[in-house]
Design a protein around this motif. Structure first.
Motif, PDB file in Angstrom:
ATOM      1  N   ARG A 120       0.826  -1.213   0.000  1.00 50.72           N
ATOM      2  CA  ARG A 120       0.000   0.000   0.000  1.00 50.72           C
ATOM      3  C   ARG A 120       0.855   1.255   0.000  1.00 50.72           C
ATOM      4  O   ARG A 120       0.427   2.314  -0.434  1.00 50.72           O
ATOM      5  CB  ARG A 120      -0.906   0.038   1.250  1.00 50.72           C
ATOM      6  N   ASP A 121       2.054   1.158   0.551  1.00 52.63           N
ATOM      7  CA  ASP A 121       2.906   2.326   0.762  1.00 52.63           C
ATOM      8  C   ASP A 121       4.054   2.324  -0.240  1.00 52.63           C
ATOM      9  O   ASP A 121       5.007   1.553  -0.110  1.00 52.63           O
ATOM     10  CB  ASP A 121       3.444   2.308   2.195  1.00 52.63           C
ATOM     11  N   GLY A 122       3.965   3.212  -1.228  1.00 56.72           N
ATOM     12  CA  GLY A 122       4.974   3.241  -2.273  1.00 56.72           C
ATOM     13  C   GLY A 122       6.357   3.593  -1.758  1.00 56.72           C
ATOM     14  O   GLY A 122       7.358   3.027  -2.208  1.00 56.72           O
ATOM     15  N   ALA A 123       6.440   4.524  -0.792  1.00 52.77           N
ATOM     16  CA  ALA A 123       7.742   4.925  -0.261  1.00 52.77           C
ATOM     17  C   ALA A 123       8.421   3.771   0.465  1.00 52.77           C
ATOM     18  O   ALA A 123       9.633   3.558   0.320  1.00 52.77           O
ATOM     19  CB  ALA A 123       7.574   6.120   0.670  1.00 52.77           C
ATOM     20  N   LYS A 124       7.657   3.026   1.253  1.00 50.72           N
ATOM     21  CA  LYS A 124       8.229   1.880   1.956  1.00 50.72           C
ATOM     22  C   LYS A 124       8.664   0.790   0.969  1.00 50.72           C
ATOM     23  O   LYS A 124       9.693   0.128   1.177  1.00 50.72           O
ATOM     24  CB  LYS A 124       7.226   1.329   2.961  1.00 50.72           C
TER      25      LYS A 124
ATOM     26  N   PRO B  69       1.143  -1.209  -6.543  1.00 50.89           N
ATOM     27  CA  PRO B  69       0.224  -0.778  -5.483  1.00 50.89           C
ATOM     28  C   PRO B  69      -0.761  -1.894  -5.159  1.00 50.89           C
ATOM     29  O   PRO B  69      -1.328  -2.516  -6.063  1.00 50.89           O
ATOM     30  CB  PRO B  69      -0.491   0.426  -6.109  1.00 50.89           C
ATOM     31  N   LEU B  70      -0.942  -2.152  -3.866  1.00 53.26           N
ATOM     32  CA  LEU B  70      -1.822  -3.253  -3.467  1.00 53.26           C
ATOM     33  C   LEU B  70      -2.444  -2.933  -2.121  1.00 53.26           C
ATOM     34  O   LEU B  70      -1.742  -2.805  -1.117  1.00 53.26           O
ATOM     35  CB  LEU B  70      -1.018  -4.557  -3.371  1.00 53.26           C
ATOM     36  N   ASP B  71      -3.761  -2.798  -2.096  1.00 52.60           N
ATOM     37  CA  ASP B  71      -4.496  -2.533  -0.861  1.00 52.60           C
ATOM     38  C   ASP B  71      -5.487  -3.662  -0.649  1.00 52.60           C
ATOM     39  O   ASP B  71      -6.593  -3.663  -1.196  1.00 52.60           O
ATOM     40  CB  ASP B  71      -5.219  -1.196  -0.940  1.00 52.60           C
ATOM     41  N   LEU B  72      -5.097  -4.632   0.158  1.00 52.32           N
ATOM     42  CA  LEU B  72      -5.922  -5.815   0.377  1.00 52.32           C
ATOM     43  C   LEU B  72      -7.204  -5.505   1.126  1.00 52.32           C
ATOM     44  O   LEU B  72      -8.149  -6.296   1.096  1.00 52.32           O
ATOM     45  CB  LEU B  72      -5.115  -6.876   1.129  1.00 52.32           C
TER      46      LEU B  72
ATOM     47  N   PRO C 122     -13.616   3.896  12.686  1.00 59.25           N
ATOM     48  CA  PRO C 122     -12.797   4.506  11.640  1.00 59.25           C
ATOM     49  C   PRO C 122     -12.515   3.526  10.512  1.00 59.25           C
ATOM     50  O   PRO C 122     -12.298   2.345  10.746  1.00 59.25           O
ATOM     51  CB  PRO C 122     -11.499   4.874  12.379  1.00 59.25           C
ATOM     52  N   ALA C 123     -12.550   4.013   9.298  1.00 57.72           N
ATOM     53  CA  ALA C 123     -12.227   3.146   8.145  1.00 57.72           C
ATOM     54  C   ALA C 123     -10.727   3.068   7.995  1.00 57.72           C
ATOM     55  O   ALA C 123      -9.996   3.980   8.362  1.00 57.72           O
ATOM     56  CB  ALA C 123     -12.843   3.722   6.875  1.00 57.72           C
ATOM     57  N   TRP C 124     -10.273   1.951   7.457  1.00 61.85           N
ATOM     58  CA  TRP C 124      -8.838   1.781   7.179  1.00 61.85           C
ATOM     59  C   TRP C 124      -8.450   2.727   6.062  1.00 61.85           C
ATOM     60  O   TRP C 124      -9.066   2.740   5.013  1.00 61.85           O
ATOM     61  CB  TRP C 124      -8.599   0.341   6.778  1.00 61.85           C
ATOM     62  N   PRO C 125      -7.414   3.540   6.279  1.00 61.92           N
ATOM     63  CA  PRO C 125      -7.078   4.542   5.255  1.00 61.92           C
ATOM     64  C   PRO C 125      -6.554   3.917   3.982  1.00 61.92           C
ATOM     65  O   PRO C 125      -5.956   2.870   4.006  1.00 61.92           O
ATOM     66  CB  PRO C 125      -6.020   5.389   5.961  1.00 61.92           C
TER      67      PRO C 125
END
Length: 338
Positions: free
Chosen positions: A55-59, A80-83, A335-338
Motif C-alpha cells: 500500500r505504501d509506495g515509499a516503503k 500498489p496493493l491494498d488488500l 474509523p475506516a482503514w485509510p
C-alpha cells in the motif's frame, strides 16, 4: 542377481544454498517489511523477478533499495496493493503487466493489539478483511496468470496463533465480544483453511497450480538482522534477546518456509511447511496438518461466505461481480482503514 534399480534421492533442502530461479516471477504481498521483506530478498537472490505488493509506495521503494544493495543485479519491482479494498485489486493485477505468474506469496497482514474494533470501507472487520478476504479476492484476479503457468504456486502464510483458535462461522467479522488477539488468530485460521480448500478445488479441477500452506513459527524483531531504514537492531537489543534464539528466531529465518514452498520441486499441494524445532524455529520442513485444519465442512462454508462477501471466486477467471460498499450497521462510528 541383478541389483534393484536405484531410487532418485531428493536433495536435502539447504536454506543457504537455494536453487536458481531465473525466469520465474513471484509476487509477495507485504514484501516491503517484516517476514515478507526477507522472503523477497531471499527469492531475489535466486535470480527470480520479485514484485512487492504494498500500500505504501515509499516503503516499497526503500525495501527495493535495500534488496538491490545486498543482491547486485536483483530484479525487484513494486505494485500498489491494498488488500483491505477488494474493489481495487483488479487494477493492481492489471498494473503487474504480466501474462503469467509462477507464484504468489500471500504474506501481508494486519495485527491489532487493542480495541476499538476497526472496519474497512466495506464494513468488514479490518483483520479478517485484509488477512483473508483480500487474499481470497486477489487469488481470483491472479487466476488467469497462474493458470497460464504450469506448476504455479499459491503460498499462503498462516500463523502459530491459529493453532489453538476456532472460527466462529456465524460471526466472521467479530461483531460480538471483540478481542483483537482472538480476531487476528481467527483471520489467520481463515487464511489457512482457504489455502487447503483452494488446493482441494484445484486438484478436483485437474489444475497444475499448487496451493501450499506455510507458517513462520515464532519471529521477533530483536532477533532479526538490521535492514535500515525500516528495521535497525541495536547491539544491546541483540545481546539482550540472544537467549530467545533457543526458542524462536528472527524474521529472516521465519521467511524460510515460504521460500521453500515457492522453490522446492518436491513440495506438493495441500502440504504445510513450518520450522523444524517444535514448529517455532529452524529449517523448514513438511509437518502434519493441525486437526482443525482438516475440517472440510468449515472450509467449504468459509469459501462460500468469502465468495459472497467479495464477489469473487478464486476458481473462476470471469470478472468479479461488483459488491456495493457499505458501512456495517454493527460498527457505527468505527474509523475506516485509510
Amino acid at each position: 542377481m541383478p541389483s534393484a534399480p536405484s531410487v532418485p534421492q531428493t536433495p536435502r533442502w539447504d536454506v543457504h544454498r537455494l536453487p536458481r530461479a531465473q525466469g520465474k516471477t513471484v509476487l509477495v504481498t507485504g514484501g516491503n517489511a517484516g517476514i515478507g521483506y526477507f522472503v523477497a530478498e531471499q527469492l531475489a537472490g535466486t535470480g527470480a523477478t520479485v514484485v512487492l505488493g504494498s500500500r505504501d509506495g515509499a516503503k516499497a521503494e526503500a525495501a527495493i533499495a535495500s534488496i538491490v544493495s545486498r543482491v547486485p543485479g536483483a530484479d525487484v519491482r513494486r505494485v500498489p496493493l491494498d488488500l483491505a479494498d477488494p474493489a481495487s485489486l483488479g487494477a493492481s493485477v492489471d498494473a503487474l503487466g504480466l501474462d503469467r505468474l509462477d507464484a504468489v506469496v500471500h504474506n501481508a497482514g494486519v495485527a491489532l493489539d487493542h480495541p476499538p474494533r476497526r472496519a474497512t470501507r466495506d464494513g468488514h472487520e479490518l483483520m479478517f478483511a485484509t488477512n483473508h478476504l483480500g487474499h481470497f479476492a486477489l487469488t481470483h484476479h491472479l487466476a488467469p496468470l497462474l493458470a497460464a503457468t504450469p506448476g504455479s504456486r499459491v503460498v499462503t502464510t498462516g500463523s502459530f496463533a491459529a493453532k489453538s483458535e476456532r472460527l466462529d462461522l456465524d460471526d466472521l467479522h467479530s461483531t460480538h465480544d471483540y478481542q483483537p488477539k482472538r480476531a487476528y488468530a481467527r483471520s489467520k485460521l481463515a487464511q489457512m483453511l482457504f489455502a487447503l480448500e483452494l488446493d482441494r478445488r484445484l486438484r478436483a479441477a485437474g489444475s497444475t497450480t499448487l496451493s501450499v500452506l506455510v507458517h513462520p513459527g515464532g519471529a521477533l524483531d530483536s532477533l532479526t538482522p538490521s535492514r535500515p531504514p525500516f528495521h535497525v537492531r541495536t547491539t544491546g537489543t541483540r545481546l539482550g534477546h540472544l537467549p530467545l534464539r533457543l526458542v524462536v528466531q528472527g524474521k529472516d529465518s521465519a521467511a524460510w518456509p515460504a521460500v521453500r514452498a515457492v522453490l522446492d520441486p518436491g513440495v506438493r499441494g495441500g502440504q504445510m511447511l513450518g520450522p523444524r524445532a517444535f514448529g517455532l524455529r529452524g529449517a523448514p520442513r513438511t509437518e502434519p496438518l493441525w486437526g482443525h485444519l482438516t475440517d472440510t465442512t468449515a472450509a467449504a462454508r468459509l469459501w462460500a461466505e468469502s465468495r459472497d462477501l467479495t464477489g469473487t471466486d478464486p476458481m473462476s477467471t470471469t470478472p468479479a461481480k461488483a459488491v456495493p460498499r457499505r458501512t456495517g450497521p454493527e460498527t457505527p462510528g468505527m474509523p475506516a482503514w485509510p
